[in-house]
Design a protein around this motif. Structure first.
Motif, short mmCIF file in Angstrom:
data_model
loop_
_atom_site.label_atom_id
_atom_site.label_comp_id
_atom_site.label_asym_id
_atom_site.label_seq_id
_atom_site.Cartn_x
_atom_site.Cartn_y
_atom_site.Cartn_z
N HIS A 144 0.79 -1.24 0.00
CA HIS A 144 0.00 0.00 0.00
C HIS A 144 0.82 1.29 0.00
O HIS A 144 0.30 2.34 -0.39
N ASN A 176 -4.55 3.16 6.77
CA ASN A 176 -5.29 2.91 5.54
C ASN A 176 -4.80 3.86 4.45
O ASN A 176 -4.73 5.08 4.68
N PRO A 177 -4.44 3.35 3.27
CA PRO A 177 -3.86 4.23 2.24
C PRO A 177 -4.81 5.34 1.77
O PRO A 177 -4.37 6.45 1.47
N ASP A 178 -6.12 5.06 1.74
CA ASP A 178 -7.06 6.10 1.31
C ASP A 178 -7.15 7.23 2.34
O ASP A 178 -7.26 8.41 1.98
N GLU A 179 -7.06 6.86 3.61
CA GLU A 179 -7.08 7.88 4.66
C GLU A 179 -5.80 8.72 4.62
O GLU A 179 -5.84 9.95 4.78
N LYS A 181 -4.01 9.29 1.96
CA LYS A 181 -4.12 10.16 0.77
C LYS A 181 -4.95 11.40 1.11
O LYS A 181 -4.62 12.52 0.69
N ARG A 182 -6.04 11.21 1.87
CA ARG A 182 -6.87 12.35 2.25
C ARG A 182 -6.07 13.35 3.09
O ARG A 182 -6.15 14.57 2.87
N ASP A 185 -3.71 15.22 0.73
CA ASP A 185 -4.46 16.16 -0.11
C ASP A 185 -4.82 17.42 0.67
O ASP A 185 -4.82 18.54 0.13
N PRO A 210 1.00 6.91 -0.22
CA PRO A 210 0.18 5.81 -0.74
C PRO A 210 0.55 5.46 -2.19
O PRO A 210 0.79 6.34 -3.01
N SER A 212 -0.58 4.31 -5.82
CA SER A 212 -1.81 4.57 -6.55
C SER A 212 -2.70 3.32 -6.52
O SER A 212 -2.20 2.19 -6.55
N PRO A 213 -4.02 3.51 -6.46
CA PRO A 213 -4.93 2.37 -6.27
C PRO A 213 -4.73 1.23 -7.27
O PRO A 213 -4.81 0.06 -6.90
N ARG A 216 -1.71 -1.04 -6.16
CA ARG A 216 -1.61 -1.59 -4.82
C ARG A 216 -1.71 -3.12 -4.84
O ARG A 216 -2.49 -3.68 -5.60
#
Length: 384
Positions: A144, A176-179, A181-182, A185, A210, A212-213, A216
């Protein structure tokens, strides 16, 4: 005389593991069965096949040395030779120069135009103890994340495996990678979760980045650390100046244009850094006694081409072809630009070089032209 027809050993390969800590680049590429390594070997072998037979032993010997700097230098020479061929030049390797024992790397011809090319790789001075720390971190894997590292101070003693890897192995599985990234950003890279290890006045801090999706969970031979860990501590423009001046002062008057191709081992070496190296540091000037007069943005006379008293120097150096950390697997994304010396002798560069991304003076300002993507010249897609 034995004529070698390949750079790598002819053997069966079954080890697809990532590059080991402290493993030399040639050793990794030579033993790896990873599909990306197989692709890179094929690319390098094709370049070697087009290298003149009489010069192969020398470049092959340096390519296979137990020295990453020598390996990178030989790889860069293979790349420059291949690029000149793809620009439809005929190329002579190490041409003789009348009255000189040393020889330039290449003499290239395009139509009725000829020019010389010298190639050089510009490295930072590495600390083996720091390299060992980075290698230990790079031995970790994550589906991730990458890690962006920043080093401060000078490490003077070795760190154990547990001291280095324990903080980062826990960091890699805690988020968590999405968190993440947020967070980046909203607040920039330094808002990402991080860990810091310290030893006396030395420290290394690493932030999560992270993947990129779409990529992963894919096993990769890429290293975990991204970015120049000591970029804030390396004076790259000065390093470039020293290397370029050394190359430019070797031959005297050549009777044809001279281009120095410089591969700067910093992926973030940008056009402002190149301008500082070649034309001098930016400065703002004003007259303290006359606040009514406007301030002016200019450059100090401390670049390769401008020295004290604003006198042009190295007028026999017609251009510097600047590369930013080019390696055989980043040809599409890597940065390069041909900087033309506005003070050069009346030696016209061949028009074919202006197919490249380039910068040259026009009415007291530098203008940049985008040029062709080198990856496209090689027929390589975005993932190549």
């Amino acid at each position: 005389m034995t004529i070698h027809r390949s750079l790598f050993d002819d053997m069966k390969r079954t080890d697809a593991s990532s590059r080991h800590p402290n493993e030399l680049f040639f050793a990794y590429l030579n033993r790896s069965a990873d599909p990306k390594a197989v692709e890179i070997r094929g690319r390098l072998e094709s370049w070697f096949e087009r290298f003149p037979v009489e010069a192969r032993d020398d470049v092959r010997g340096r390519f296979r040395q137990d020295d990453d700097h020598a390996h990178r230098g030989a790889t860069f020479e293979l790349l420059i030779h291949e690029l000149l061929i793809r620009l439809h030049c005929t190329v002579e390797v190490h041409p003789k120069i009348s009255g000189k024992n040393s020889r330039p790397d290449f003499l290239a011809r395009h139509g009725d135009r000829v020019f010389y090319v010298e190639a050089t790789v510009i490295d930072s001075k590495e600390n083996p103890l720091e390299e060992d720390v980075l290698a230990k971190i790079n031995s970790l894997t994550s589906p991730h994340f990458y890690i962006s590292a920043k080093v401060d101070g000078k490490l003077s003693s070795a760190l154990s495996w547990e001291q280095v890897t324990k903080p980062f192995s826990s960091l890699l599985v805690a988020h968590n990678p999405d968190e993440v990234k947020r967070l980046i950003d909203e607040g920039g890279l330094r808002a990402a979760p991080s860990r810091k290890i310290e030893c006396g006045t030395w420290s290394l801090q690493g932030w999560l980045v992270p993947i990129s999706p779409g990529k992963r969970g894919i096993r990769s031979s890429r290293t975990l650390i991204i970015g120049p860990a000591r970029n804030d501590m390396v004076d790259w423009p000065t390093s470039v100046q020293h290397a370029v001046r050394k190359k430019a002062g070797k031959y005297g008057a050549l009777g044809a244009p001279l281009v120095v191709a410089a591969n700067v081992r910093d992926p973030f070496f940008d056009k402002e850094s190149a301008m500082e190296a070649l034309f001098g540091k930016e400065q703002i000037t004003y007259v303290e006694e006359r606040p009514d007069l406007p301030t002016k943005l200019g450059r100090k006379p401390d670049g390769v081409w401008i020295q004290g008293g604003y006198q042009p120097r190295y007028t026999r150096l017609d251009a510097v072809w600047m590369f930013s950390n080019v390696v055989p697997w980043n040809l599409c994304s890597m940065s390069n630009c041909l900087y033309v010396n506005p003070f050069a002798r009346d030696m016209k560069l061949p028009d074919v070089l202006y197919r490249l991304p380039h910068a040259r003076a026009h009415e007291y300002e530098i203008r940049w032209s985008e040029g062709e993507n080198i990856g496209q010249m090689f027929g390589i897609g975005e993932d190549g």
